[in-house]
Design a protein around this motif. Structure first.
Motif, PDB file in Angstrom:
ATOM      1  N   SER A  63       0.823  -1.193   0.000  1.00 36.78           N
ATOM      2  CA  SER A  63       0.000   0.000   0.000  1.00 36.78           C
ATOM      3  C   SER A  63       0.864   1.251   0.000  1.00 36.78           C
ATOM      4  O   SER A  63       0.431   2.289  -0.496  1.00 36.78           O
ATOM      5  N   ALA A  64       2.082   1.158   0.498  1.00 36.16           N
ATOM      6  CA  ALA A  64       2.964   2.335   0.444  1.00 36.16           C
ATOM      7  C   ALA A  64       3.232   2.725  -1.009  1.00 36.16           C
ATOM      8  O   ALA A  64       3.032   3.875  -1.410  1.00 36.16           O
ATOM      9  N   SER A  65       3.682   1.761  -1.814  1.00 40.75           N
ATOM     10  CA  SER A  65       3.964   2.095  -3.213  1.00 40.75           C
ATOM     11  C   SER A  65       2.673   2.390  -3.958  1.00 40.75           C
ATOM     12  O   SER A  65       2.613   3.294  -4.789  1.00 40.75           O
ATOM     13  N   GLY A  66       1.617   1.637  -3.648  1.00 43.17           N
ATOM     14  CA  GLY A  66       0.343   1.820  -4.341  1.00 43.17           C
ATOM     15  C   GLY A  66      -0.242   3.212  -4.118  1.00 43.17           C
ATOM     16  O   GLY A  66      -0.658   3.879  -5.072  1.00 43.17           O
ATOM     17  N   PHE A  67      -0.247   3.660  -2.868  1.00 39.68           N
ATOM     18  CA  PHE A  67      -0.850   4.978  -2.601  1.00 39.68           C
ATOM     19  C   PHE A  67       0.094   6.129  -2.966  1.00 39.68           C
ATOM     20  O   PHE A  67      -0.378   7.214  -3.313  1.00 39.68           O
ATOM     21  N   ALA A  68       1.394   5.881  -2.917  1.00 43.41           N
ATOM     22  CA  ALA A  68       2.313   6.918  -3.422  1.00 43.41           C
ATOM     23  C   ALA A  68       2.089   7.070  -4.923  1.00 43.41           C
ATOM     24  O   ALA A  68       1.980   8.193  -5.445  1.00 43.41           O
ATOM     25  N   ALA A  69       1.992   5.944  -5.631  1.00 45.81           N
ATOM     26  CA  ALA A  69       1.791   5.998  -7.085  1.00 45.81           C
ATOM     27  C   ALA A  69       0.452   6.664  -7.426  1.00 45.81           C
ATOM     28  O   ALA A  69       0.378   7.512  -8.328  1.00 45.81           O
ATOM     29  N   LEU A  70      -0.579   6.301  -6.695  1.00 40.11           N
ATOM     30  CA  LEU A  70      -1.908   6.870  -6.967  1.00 40.11           C
ATOM     31  C   LEU A  70      -1.904   8.395  -6.763  1.00 40.11           C
ATOM     32  O   LEU A  70      -2.451   9.148  -7.578  1.00 40.11           O
ATOM     33  N   THR A  71      -1.264   8.828  -5.703  1.00 44.47           N
ATOM     34  CA  THR A  71      -1.219  10.264  -5.395  1.00 44.47           C
ATOM     35  C   THR A  71      -0.482  11.026  -6.499  1.00 44.47           C
ATOM     36  O   THR A  71      -0.993  12.025  -7.031  1.00 44.47           O
ATOM     37  N   VAL A  72       0.692  10.529  -6.859  1.00 41.16           N
ATOM     38  CA  VAL A  72       1.503  11.238  -7.858  1.00 41.16           C
ATOM     39  C   VAL A  72       0.827  11.190  -9.233  1.00 41.16           C
ATOM     40  O   VAL A  72       0.760  12.200  -9.950  1.00 41.16           O
ATOM     41  N   ALA A  73       0.276  10.019  -9.601  1.00 37.36           N
ATOM     42  CA  ALA A  73      -0.335   9.882 -10.929  1.00 37.36           C
ATOM     43  C   ALA A  73      -1.604  10.716 -11.054  1.00 37.36           C
ATOM     44  O   ALA A  73      -1.851  11.331 -12.102  1.00 37.36           O
ATOM     45  N   ALA A  74      -2.416  10.756  -9.993  1.00 33.56           N
ATOM     46  CA  ALA A  74      -3.669  11.516 -10.081  1.00 33.56           C
ATOM     47  C   ALA A  74      -3.378  13.007 -10.247  1.00 33.56           C
ATOM     48  O   ALA A  74      -3.957  13.676 -11.116  1.00 33.56           O
ATOM     49  N   LEU A  75      -2.449  13.531  -9.441  1.00 29.66           N
ATOM     50  CA  LEU A  75      -2.145  14.962  -9.554  1.00 29.66           C
ATOM     51  C   LEU A  75      -1.478  15.252 -10.893  1.00 29.66           C
ATOM     52  O   LEU A  75      -1.755  16.281 -11.532  1.00 29.66           O
ATOM     53  N   GLY A  76      -0.637  14.316 -11.342  1.00 31.19           N
ATOM     54  CA  GLY A  76       0.000  14.475 -12.658  1.00 31.19           C
ATOM     55  C   GLY A  76      -1.039  14.515 -13.772  1.00 31.19           C
ATOM     56  O   GLY A  76      -0.981  15.373 -14.665  1.00 31.19           O
ATOM     57  N   ALA A  77      -2.009  13.616 -13.725  1.00 26.00           N
ATOM     58  CA  ALA A  77      -3.037  13.569 -14.774  1.00 26.00           C
ATOM     59  C   ALA A  77      -3.888  14.832 -14.755  1.00 26.00           C
ATOM     60  O   ALA A  77      -4.297  15.332 -15.807  1.00 26.00           O
ATOM     61  N   LEU A  78      -4.125  15.347 -13.556  1.00 26.50           N
ATOM     62  CA  LEU A  78      -4.944  16.567 -13.444  1.00 26.50           C
ATOM     63  C   LEU A  78      -4.134  17.827 -13.747  1.00 26.50           C
ATOM     64  O   LEU A  78      -4.688  18.934 -13.799  1.00 26.50           O
ATOM     65  N   GLY A  79      -2.825  17.651 -13.920  1.00 26.16           N
ATOM     66  CA  GLY A  79      -1.967  18.791 -14.239  1.00 26.16           C
ATOM     67  C   GLY A  79      -1.787  19.735 -13.074  1.00 26.16           C
ATOM     68  O   GLY A  79      -1.567  20.936 -13.249  1.00 26.16           O
ATOM     69  N   VAL A  80      -1.849  19.187 -11.843  1.00 24.08           N
ATOM     70  CA  VAL A  80      -1.716  20.025 -10.645  1.00 24.08           C
ATOM     71  C   VAL A  80      -0.317  19.858 -10.071  1.00 24.08           C
ATOM     72  O   VAL A  80       0.143  18.743  -9.839  1.00 24.08           O
ATOM     73  N   GLU A  81       0.358  20.966  -9.850  1.00 28.15           N
ATOM     74  CA  GLU A  81       1.712  20.930  -9.280  1.00 28.15           C
ATOM     75  C   GLU A  81       1.639  20.694  -7.776  1.00 28.15           C
ATOM     76  O   GLU A  81       0.779  21.253  -7.102  1.00 28.15           O
ATOM     77  N   ALA A  82       2.542  19.872  -7.252  1.00 25.56           N
ATOM     78  CA  ALA A  82       2.629  19.695  -5.800  1.00 25.56           C
ATOM     79  C   ALA A  82       4.091  19.492  -5.434  1.00 25.56           C
ATOM     80  O   ALA A  82       4.847  18.877  -6.196  1.00 25.56           O
TER      81      ALA A  82
END
Ligand code: DP6
Length: 337
Positions: free
Chosen positions: A111-130
């Motif tokens: 879940s560590a890699s899964g939720f890190a990936a989900l967080t980064v990919a979702a913001l990346g797809a939405l084009g939101v900088e973090a």
């Protein structure tokens, strides 16, 4: 802006473990932890942006095509998408396809890699900088505390400082120290009791408070050993902390027993190897599998010795790695069959 983003995010192995939370849903830890980010054990995730108001979708990408996620993972992923949408201030639906390079829920931090990936990919797809710090806090809010460490490479402490809601901090990049992690698989398949239940029960153990008192010195010792690249200093501390996590789990109410007979065989073999001058130390997350931390020089011998033990299904040769990276391609396309 393309409407898809694909990322590879690493698992990590804790040297000082996160075990026990003051707020489980938001993963506010009772103690700080330190981990090494891994290179081979990764989750790859594509997030696709859908129309405003469209229902979210969560898929496992497999060789045979896409299968819908179910159970606790689906619920946690959907709740996290809602949270990320709130943060990004959008009403777009999101479709997720994800795949691990290693057995899920087996004491490797899936879940560590899964939720890190989900967080980064979702913001990346939405084009939101973090910032990386924002990603760390957002990933933690998935409920997987260890995900807050997986957004950074190398050696990572979480939280950074006294505020338990603070993000993780990189102590040293992967290039600082080439340590290896031989993951010895003695159980493939889901463990009986989730980490979440383990955190919930931790404070019921009579050994819990004692460990809490020892943790500040252990954290300092691990930081110093990392800085000095000194495995002989690091090893005893990480082995002790892992054994104590399992001691707490075993003496919690109700008790949790993660070990299999082969777990003990591996622990003994690692001790034997040390007597023969091989620098290798064991640690375990909440599961039966053993992570053997060693130098590059010792790796081949460690693998050869451990993979022939009774009850060992195989080993994964891993080592320190970098944080999440965008990758080419789409898991939606890859899994179309
Ligand atoms: C024993 O609540 O982060 O691995 O979401 O299952 O990865 P998962 O667990 P999480 O707890 C991690 C517990 C641990 C120790 C650690 O990684 O610090």
């Amino acid at each position: 802006m393309s409407n898809e983003y694909t990322v590879s995010a690493p698992a990590n192995i804790a040297f000082i473990k996160y075990w026990g939370a003051t707020d489980l849903e938001r993963a506010i830890p009772c103690n700080a932890s330190i981990s090494m980010t891994l290179r081979e054990c990764v989750s790859r995730t594509t997030v696709r942006v859908l129309a405003p108001g469209a229902p979210d979708e969560v898929w496992h990408a497999t060789d045979g095509g896409m299968t819908p996620a179910d159970g606790a993972f689906r619920d946690r992923a959907l709740a996290h998408l809602e949270r990320l949408r709130g943060w990004a201030k959008t009403d777009r639906g999101l479709a997720v396809a994800t795949r691990n390079s290693f057995p899920a829920a087996a004491g490797i931090a899936s879940s560590a890699s899964g939720f890190a990936a989900l967080t980064v990919a979702a913001l990346g797809a939405l084009g939101v900088e973090a910032t990386t710090q924002e990603l760390s806090v957002l990933a933690r809010r998935s409920g997987s505390g260890s995900a807050s460490r997986s957004v950074m490479g190398g050696y990572v402490q979480w939280p950074d400082g006294d505020d338990p809601e603070a993000p993780a901090r990189q102590l040293a990049p992967a290039s600082h120290w080439d340590l290896r992690d031989v993951v010895v698989l003695v159980q493939i398949g889901p463990k009986g009791v989730s980490s979440l239940d383990g955190h919930r029960r931790a404070t019921s153990s009579p050994h819990y408070e004692r460990r809490q008192a020892l943790i500040p010195d252990r954290l300092a010792a691990v930081r110093a050993a990392i800085e000095a690249r000194d495995l002989e200093r690091l090893g005893p501390v990480i082995e002790e902390d892992a054994i104590e996590l399992h001691l707490i789990a075993m003496s919690s109410t109700p008790s949790i027993f993660y070990w299999r007979p082969a777990t003990l065989r591996v622990l003994e073999a690692v001790r034997r190897m040390r007597h023969c001058g091989i620098e290798a130390w064991s640690t375990m997350d909440a599961g039966a599998n053993v992570h053997v931390i060693c130098t590059p020089q010792a790796e081949a011998e460690v693998v050869a010795e451990l993979e022939q033990l009774d009850g060992v299904h195989g080993v994964i040769r891993d080592g320190v790695g970098n944080g999440p990276e965008p990758i080419r391609g789409s898991l939606f396309e890859e899994s179309r069959s």
